[in-house]
Design a protein around this motif. Sequence first.
Motif, PDB file in Angstrom:
ATOM      1  N   UNK A 219       0.850  -1.125  -0.063  1.00  0.00           N
ATOM      2  CA  UNK A 219      -0.045  -0.116   0.014  1.00  0.00           C
ATOM      3  C   UNK A 219       0.812   1.240  -0.029  1.00  0.00           C
ATOM      4  N   UNK A 220       0.384   2.405  -0.462  1.00  0.00           N
ATOM      5  CA  UNK A 220       0.899   3.623  -0.641  1.00  0.00           C
ATOM      6  C   UNK A 220      -0.162   4.801  -0.032  1.00  0.00           C
ATOM      7  N   UNK A 221       0.539   5.550   0.972  1.00  0.00           N
ATOM      8  CA  UNK A 221      -0.458   6.662   1.427  1.00  0.00           C
ATOM      9  C   UNK A 221       0.601   7.903   0.926  1.00  0.00           C
ATOM     10  N   UNK A 222      -0.277   8.958   0.391  1.00  0.00           N
ATOM     11  CA  UNK A 222       0.222  10.139   0.107  1.00  0.00           C
ATOM     12  C   UNK A 222      -0.549  11.158   0.698  1.00  0.00           C
ATOM     13  N   UNK A 223      -0.066  12.124   1.634  1.00  0.00           N
ATOM     14  CA  UNK A 223      -0.834  13.363   1.890  1.00  0.00           C
ATOM     15  C   UNK A 223      -0.742  14.249   0.805  1.00  0.00           C
ATOM     16  N   UNK A 224      -1.970  14.766   0.607  1.00  0.00           N
ATOM     17  CA  UNK A 224      -2.270  15.795  -0.317  1.00  0.00           C
ATOM     18  C   UNK A 224      -2.358  17.054  -0.019  1.00  0.00           C
ATOM     19  N   UNK A 225      -3.316  17.358   1.031  1.00  0.00           N
ATOM     20  CA  UNK A 225      -3.310  18.462   1.658  1.00  0.00           C
ATOM     21  C   UNK A 225      -4.165  18.401   2.801  1.00  0.00           C
ATOM     22  N   UNK A 226      -3.873  18.842   4.027  1.00  0.00           N
ATOM     23  CA  UNK A 226      -4.557  18.763   5.227  1.00  0.00           C
ATOM     24  C   UNK A 226      -4.964  17.162   5.478  1.00  0.00           C
ATOM     25  N   UNK A 227      -6.349  16.759   5.540  1.00  0.00           N
ATOM     26  CA  UNK A 227      -6.722  15.489   5.924  1.00  0.00           C
ATOM     27  C   UNK A 227      -7.208  14.683   4.683  1.00  0.00           C
ATOM     28  N   UNK A 228      -6.593  15.285   3.585  1.00  0.00           N
ATOM     29  CA  UNK A 228      -6.923  14.360   2.142  1.00  0.00           C
ATOM     30  C   UNK A 228      -5.639  13.348   2.072  1.00  0.00           C
ATOM     31  N   UNK A 229      -6.017  12.235   1.804  1.00  0.00           N
ATOM     32  CA  UNK A 229      -4.826  11.316   1.692  1.00  0.00           C
ATOM     33  C   UNK A 229      -5.256  10.425   0.292  1.00  0.00           C
ATOM     34  N   UNK A 230      -4.151  10.470  -0.693  1.00  0.00           N
ATOM     35  CA  UNK A 230      -4.157   9.510  -1.636  1.00  0.00           C
ATOM     36  C   UNK A 230      -4.029   8.265  -1.474  1.00  0.00           C
ATOM     37  N   UNK A 231      -4.595   7.203  -1.966  1.00  0.00           N
ATOM     38  CA  UNK A 231      -4.498   5.770  -1.145  1.00  0.00           C
ATOM     39  C   UNK A 231      -4.260   4.811  -2.595  1.00  0.00           C
ATOM     40  N   UNK A 232      -3.222   3.862  -2.421  1.00  0.00           N
ATOM     41  CA  UNK A 232      -3.147   3.080  -3.478  1.00  0.00           C
ATOM     42  C   UNK A 232      -2.671   1.480  -2.885  1.00  0.00           C
TER      43      UNK A 232
END
Length: 184
Positions: free
Chosen positions: A141-154
């Motif tokens: 899995x990968x998690x990337x913080x985009x802004x604030x409390x929004x996180x991209x997940x793969x």
Amino acid sequence: MTETIATIHWRALDRDGEDKCRLAHLDGGYMLVGHARFRDGAGWAALDYVVRIDGGWLTRSADVTGIHAGTDIALRLEREGDDWTLNGDPQPELSGCEDVDFAFTPATNLMPLHRLPEVGKLDTRAAWLRLPGPQLSPLDQSYRRERGQLVAYHAEQTGFDTHLVTDVHGFVTSYPGLWEANGG
């Protein structure tokens, strides 16, 4: 004695179901205690889970008990270093997994979300538990913080991509198409 840090209640968006979860301090680390109730393609489920987490937000052990599609469930996953066992049986394919990921709840996203830096990305591997079965395999899995409390997940093995919204405690509050928080 445990001290509750936060609670959350989710409703399922893709099926009939809900999940209630509590995060607490435990022995220099943390504990998730949850109660998932849902209907999936196999039938009704009433599952209780406990995940024990160390001070660095890595899974130490987890239990899932209850019933799924008329079958009793009693599972215990334990991690010792890089090695995992399921009900005492070694699971060498899970070597290097840092967390559990229960496919039936968004609760287990909490651990990697706590390790995710304020700026940047976290790549991790989870012991992915699916029912019926149990089916257990690694999930990169990968998690990337985009802004604030929004996180991209793969999720690598499934090719699944989404954006998660989290709260101040690290719980997912919006998992598009799957889960939505109803409050604490």
